[in-house]
Design a protein around this motif. Sequence first.
Motif, PDB file in Angstrom:
ATOM      1  N   ALA A  33      51.003  74.872 -18.656  1.00 12.77           N
ATOM      2  CA  ALA A  33      50.297  75.506 -17.536  1.00 12.77           C
ATOM      3  C   ALA A  33      48.819  75.673 -17.861  1.00 12.77           C
ATOM      4  O   ALA A  33      47.957  75.496 -16.992  1.00 12.77           O
ATOM      5  CB  ALA A  33      50.940  76.858 -17.222  1.00 12.77           C
ATOM      6  N   GLN A  34      48.500  75.998 -19.108  1.00 12.83           N
ATOM      7  CA  GLN A  34      47.101  76.176 -19.504  1.00 12.83           C
ATOM      8  C   GLN A  34      46.339  74.856 -19.438  1.00 12.83           C
ATOM      9  O   GLN A  34      45.183  74.813 -18.977  1.00 12.83           O
ATOM     10  CB  GLN A  34      47.028  76.766 -20.924  1.00 12.83           C
ATOM     11  N   GLN A  35      46.975  73.781 -19.877  1.00  8.53           N
ATOM     12  CA  GLN A  35      46.324  72.471 -19.810  1.00  8.53           C
ATOM     13  C   GLN A  35      46.072  72.059 -18.369  1.00  8.53           C
ATOM     14  O   GLN A  35      45.015  71.519 -18.034  1.00  8.53           O
ATOM     15  CB  GLN A  35      47.187  71.425 -20.520  1.00  8.53           C
ATOM     16  N   ALA A  36      47.044  72.302 -17.501  1.00  4.74           N
ATOM     17  CA  ALA A  36      46.880  71.958 -16.091  1.00  4.74           C
ATOM     18  C   ALA A  36      45.739  72.763 -15.472  1.00  4.74           C
ATOM     19  O   ALA A  36      44.895  72.217 -14.749  1.00  4.74           O
ATOM     20  CB  ALA A  36      48.179  72.209 -15.337  1.00  4.74           C
ATOM     21  N   ALA A  37      45.690  74.056 -15.765  1.00  2.57           N
ATOM     22  CA  ALA A  37      44.635  74.898 -15.222  1.00  2.57           C
ATOM     23  C   ALA A  37      43.262  74.433 -15.681  1.00  2.57           C
ATOM     24  O   ALA A  37      42.279  74.525 -14.941  1.00  2.57           O
ATOM     25  CB  ALA A  37      44.865  76.351 -15.627  1.00  2.57           C
ATOM     26  N   ALA A  38      43.179  73.920 -16.918  1.00  4.53           N
ATOM     27  CA  ALA A  38      41.897  73.469 -17.459  1.00  4.53           C
ATOM     28  C   ALA A  38      41.307  72.336 -16.626  1.00  4.53           C
ATOM     29  O   ALA A  38      40.074  72.214 -16.534  1.00  4.53           O
ATOM     30  CB  ALA A  38      42.066  73.032 -18.904  1.00  4.53           C
ATOM     31  N   PHE A  39      42.148  71.500 -16.018  1.00  6.21           N
ATOM     32  CA  PHE A  39      41.625  70.427 -15.172  1.00  6.21           C
ATOM     33  C   PHE A  39      40.956  70.994 -13.924  1.00  6.21           C
ATOM     34  O   PHE A  39      39.920  70.493 -13.481  1.00  6.21           O
ATOM     35  CB  PHE A  39      42.739  69.450 -14.793  1.00  6.21           C
ATOM     36  N   PHE A  40      41.544  72.029 -13.341  1.00 12.31           N
ATOM     37  CA  PHE A  40      40.920  72.678 -12.187  1.00 12.31           C
ATOM     38  C   PHE A  40      39.577  73.276 -12.589  1.00 12.31           C
ATOM     39  O   PHE A  40      38.587  73.157 -11.862  1.00 12.31           O
ATOM     40  CB  PHE A  40      41.839  73.775 -11.639  1.00 12.31           C
ATOM     41  N   VAL A  41      39.552  73.937 -13.734  1.00 15.43           N
ATOM     42  CA  VAL A  41      38.312  74.565 -14.215  1.00 15.43           C
ATOM     43  C   VAL A  41      37.249  73.501 -14.470  1.00 15.43           C
ATOM     44  O   VAL A  41      36.095  73.639 -14.042  1.00 15.43           O
ATOM     45  CB  VAL A  41      38.574  75.375 -15.494  1.00 15.43           C
TER      46      VAL A  41
END
Length: 296
Positions: free
Chosen positions: A84-92
């Motif tokens: 989930a953290q890796q996925a969120a990093a793409f949005f950021v």
Amino acid sequence: MELNHETIDTPPRDSASVVMLRDGAQGLEVLLMRRHADSAVLGGAYVFPGGKVDAADASADMLARLDQPPALLHARLGEPGLTAQQAAAFFVAAAREAAEESGLLLLQRGDDEIALHSADACARLRAGEPLAALLAAHGARLDTDALAPWSRWITPRRPSVMNKRFDTRFFLAAAPPAQQTQIDDFEVTEARWLTPRAALQQYRAHEIDMAPPQIVSLLHLMQYRDVAQAMADARSRTPPLIEPQPVETPETRVLCYPGDADHPVPQRALPAPVPTRLLWRNKRFEPPQGFAEFID
């Protein structure tokens, strides 16, 4: 833009890009930005705002400033192999790079004070201030809900136009109406709002340079009448994975996409009439039948 025939063995670098949209007098418009001619990646080409994912994009401080939980963003991206953290990093990364390169800052809807001062905020980002610290200083959260995952492109080991590989997640986003595009004149030297048709016409006329992902994406965008329709479609499906397959022919080089007879994936990734291959002709990538039926 010249072809690159070298094989690259290094793994692709994670990156994110934002296809920024707005409704114009002639219909849907997209933001294209000219990279500095001396840039090591696609120098002089017109691209969508974007760049590499940084470690800070997945930091605890940054994730605490999101408007949506990482688990929800993970589900929207549709990649079970990521945390989930890796996925969120793409949005950021998508939002951060868009702010740095275009001056358009995606914050929670209703943050009018920040929207009206986005130029100053983006200048601080360009100067090196962490995005998490900037958001905390304004008591704001990043508007990840404004980003709709759209597609994922992985540069082939034998790339076409550059000597680096990227694994890029493309997002659609509506340009914040209260903000104005502000380029940095360093990484980016020009910004143009164009309809997909006008952008492809300028490319065909050798007025601008673009790489294959931008060309195919513009052909895809031509099916939408406005921003609302494009965003709704992106939110209705899992982003397709597109791994171009280079093929050499006696006449030229061809880039094949899922659904093409010469691609290992038989199912189309993008809807018809988006072509399943591009050919290199007259120092331009174009559909096998040319651009005429799409843009004339």
